[in-house]
Design an enzyme around this catalytic site. Structure first.
Site, PDB file in Angstrom:
ATOM      1  N   ASP A 134       0.811  -1.214   0.000  1.00  0.00           N
ATOM      2  CA  ASP A 134       0.000   0.000   0.000  1.00  0.00           C
ATOM      3  C   ASP A 134       0.849   1.270   0.000  1.00  0.00           C
ATOM      4  O   ASP A 134       0.345   2.347  -0.284  1.00  0.00           O
ATOM      5  CB  ASP A 134      -0.936   0.009   1.210  1.00  0.00           C
ATOM      6  CG  ASP A 134      -1.999  -1.065   1.099  1.00  0.00           C
ATOM      7  OD1 ASP A 134      -2.370  -1.415  -0.031  1.00  0.00           O
ATOM      8  OD2 ASP A 134      -2.451  -1.559   2.149  1.00  0.00           O
ATOM      9  N   ARG A 193      -7.209   0.607   0.138  1.00  0.00           N
ATOM     10  CA  ARG A 193      -8.471   1.061   0.721  1.00  0.00           C
ATOM     11  C   ARG A 193      -8.419   2.539   1.069  1.00  0.00           C
ATOM     12  O   ARG A 193      -9.353   3.285   0.829  1.00  0.00           O
ATOM     13  CB  ARG A 193      -8.764   0.274   1.992  1.00  0.00           C
ATOM     14  CG  ARG A 193      -9.103  -1.155   1.690  1.00  0.00           C
ATOM     15  CD  ARG A 193      -9.297  -1.951   2.959  1.00  0.00           C
ATOM     16  NE  ARG A 193      -8.990  -3.344   2.711  1.00  0.00           N
ATOM     17  CZ  ARG A 193      -8.999  -4.282   3.629  1.00  0.00           C
ATOM     18  NH1 ARG A 193      -9.288  -3.984   4.889  1.00  0.00           N
ATOM     19  NH2 ARG A 193      -8.718  -5.519   3.322  1.00  0.00           N
ATOM     20  N   GLU A 240      -9.701   0.178  -4.899  1.00  0.00           N
ATOM     21  CA  GLU A 240     -10.857  -0.434  -4.252  1.00  0.00           C
ATOM     22  C   GLU A 240     -11.518   0.555  -3.290  1.00  0.00           C
ATOM     23  O   GLU A 240     -12.701   0.453  -3.006  1.00  0.00           O
ATOM     24  CB  GLU A 240     -10.451  -1.715  -3.510  1.00  0.00           C
ATOM     25  CG  GLU A 240      -9.374  -1.509  -2.478  1.00  0.00           C
ATOM     26  CD  GLU A 240      -8.958  -2.798  -1.747  1.00  0.00           C
ATOM     27  OE1 GLU A 240      -9.745  -3.745  -1.677  1.00  0.00           O
ATOM     28  OE2 GLU A 240      -7.824  -2.814  -1.225  1.00  0.00           O
TER      29      GLU A 240
END
Lengths: 410, 410
Positions: free
Chosen positions: A144, A190, A245
């Site tokens: 990430d 996310r 996402e």
């Protein structure tokens, strides 16, 4: 420097293509200094259960360490266990430190993301209070790329290379028919859009894919997205959207959830799973624009595709493992080695140390200055940032046509 | 042999990682014989619209042909157009043959699957009736490996290599937590399970993944599947199921559809693109077994991941393109070059010719003898069949960390 010591290393959180390279770096450097390397199974859960393994037995030589570097996911196993607050549950800490003492551990190295740095921060704080000689050092990893205190994190470059390569290949595939169509590629992330943003590198392929990039940091209304895609379809046949996402609407709701909170159901009458940003956007764009659409979710492939790892990423991951061991040998505790970028042409980094308590539980997001004003793309500064991180190819050892991985821990 | 002629080549159907290698083989061999190579855009649709391009202009040299070999999807574009019946619509055929005459075309080569062989069969039949000198030769490709008349089809080996590699990597990724869990990997294949079966090669990784393989040829009840997975979970933590998108229940219904559902069809009367087998099975197994499950759909990645192409596959794809040109030069029409396997150790093939009318619209399925009796795995004979096809790695040219592809046709 020589260090007659025992290092206990663990891995935690979501696996990556580079987390074993960091483990290899830890083991290699520990041995070079004269220290022993042991592993805890399934992160701090293994430490709690005294489930540890002597890596001299399972990773005895340079060949096994080289295979380890090329093997995806967490060799030692992982966990998502969060250490309790020390004041609320001192017994857990007492147990952990008794195990460390019984096992004659001099340093604990923990390879992971934000939550793992929280673990290191708590353990080092308890150690200081309890006067323990054990040192606690984190080793950053996460696809990430959302860790504070470091220019970027190991694991990100390899995931970015897979994402950009896949978007280029998928874009070619989606362009073959003489029909207007939209491909939505869903990318992990996310809360931070680093990985979706990295898809911008695919544009060197010549088809201009992805045409739009949606990041959690830049909420976009579905109407604005539909109009942007409509405008693109007036000029080209195949439009590719790379969507995090965690892409969001201006009201803060996730695009994969209905704005009203109504529960969507699938063909079986089941409540639809939360994942589905790509599917939702493909359906929306198909309905509103009357063109063929398709959603592709890159799924966990993007974090485990070792066969396409970035050589830069694996080298830095191994180096940070080594820096962490040297920091522990020098008596440091409660720290994490970090990457500092010294320059982009040529790309040059140095390694420093960051305080884990400043890193734990924080989330580094894509700066607004690197996002296009309409929120649907990244800037050239973003591309310059990510480009060096995907460079260099590894040459996995193939046997009978498939990459060879290290023997799994029994 | 020398052939002063003009070859017109097209690509049709779903793209693969090897279809451009066949195109490169056609162009290279045509030039070697002294013939010109032209391309039709978007398959026979381009021929209908007289939309053709002189490949001497866009693929002038060996370097561009080498890049073409490494580029996924159909360079010339594709179509799913089905030629009408000649008796019902002779005007279409008259138009096509007028175009071929006006363009001074000596041979039409068409790279594709079952439907493309149907096109070649119809064109060669009309040509024979009309006394046309044009020769029509098919070149097989399909990741589905379901063409009759050939041991296997170009495109399958590369897709199989991607599927097996991905299942090995995904299985590692799914194994890191100390919790029972099931991963369902959905693999392409509506009517034939060759590609899902190829995932059996991933077992060399040492984790025994995939544990079960579901093929369209072997209907399995959901109860039997649940019990098989339950049994596996008693022995191991992480179970991986590779499921064809066309996996079926004993009543013939697709697992991705409710048992009573109606089947939609595409222009060829095939079942429309299916998606959701993996998601459905993951949900079913999660509910019935009370364990964490995840579905990963390999999606179009499995047909376009050129960066992981099989060297064996690309070499055979190029060779078949060359064989097709030589067949046309020798006056053959209504044929398709085919691969005959001469032996497995060492792996050795020869090339022959098959009659396209015996190939068109037929579907070669996995023989029952290569499927385990309970329908949930393939046999070692299947593994021996597929193993050689994934061997050998290509070394794509990487620029700034990403594979370089040939410049797209404008």
């Amino acid at each position: 420097m020589s260090w007659n010591a025992r290092v206990l290393v663990g891995q935690s959180g979501g696996p990556t293509a580079a987390i074993n390279a960091s483990l290899a770096g830890v083991v290699q450097t520990a041995r070079a200094l004269g220290a022993e390397a042991w592993g805890m199974r399934h992160g701090v859960q293994g430490l709690l259960a005294d489930d540890v393994v002597d890596l001299a037995r399972t990773l005895p030589d340079a060949a096994s360490l080289e295979l380890l570097r090329q093997t995806p996911a967490s060799y030692l196993g992982s966990c998502r266990y969060k250490l309790p607050d020390a004041d609320a549950d001192p017994a857990t800490y007492e147990r952990l430190f008794r195990t460390l003492e019984a096992r004659r551990v001099d340093a604990v190295l923990y390879i992971g993301g934000n939550d793992s740095m929280d673990t290191i921060a708590k353990l080092s704080a308890w150690g200081a209070r309890a006067g323990s000689p054990v040192r606690f050092v984190g080793v950053p990893k996460t696809i990430d790329n959302d860790l504070e205190g470091t220019d970027h994190t190991p694991g990100f470059g390899s995931a970015a290379k897979f994402v950009a390569t896949s978007v280029a290949e998928l874009g070619r595939d989606a362009s073959v028919y003489d029909l207007p169509n939209v491909l939505v590629v869903e990318v992990m992330g996310r809360g931070a859009g680093w990985l979706a943003g990295a898809s911008c590198l695919a544009r060197q392929d010549g088809l201009g894919h992805p045409d739009l990039i949606l990041l959690p940091e830049a909420p976009v209304s579905e109407d604005a997205l539909v109009e942007a895609v409509r405008g693109l379809l007036a000029r080209k046949r195949c439009v590719v959207v790379a969507a995090s996402e965690g892409a969001r609407r201006p009201d803060g709701s996730l695009m994969c959830e209905p704005p009203t909170g109504a529960v969507r159901t699938d063909a079986f009458g089941h409540a639809a799973a939360l994942s589905g940003t790509g599917r939702h956007l493909a359906q929306l764009l198909g309905e509103r624009l009357g063109v063929k659409t398709r959603a592709v979710e890159l799924s966990t492939l993007q974090r485990c595709a070792s066969h396409l790892a970035s050589a830069c990423d694996l080298a830095e991951a191994a180096a940070l493992g080594g820096v962490a061991v040297r920091a522990a040998a020098a008596g440091e505790t409660g720290v994490m080695p970090a990457i500092r970028r010294e320059g982009n042409s040529p790309y040059l980094v140095s390694y420093g140390l960051a305080d884990v308590s400043a890193v734990a539980n924080a989330e580094r997001r894509v700066p607004a200055a690197w996002i296009r004003e309409d929120g649907m793309d990244v800037t050239s500064d973003f591309a310059d940032y990510v480009r060096p991180l995907v460079t260099g190819e590894v040459a996995p050892l193939f046997v009978d046509g498939l990459p060879l991985h290290v023997e799994p821990l029994a």
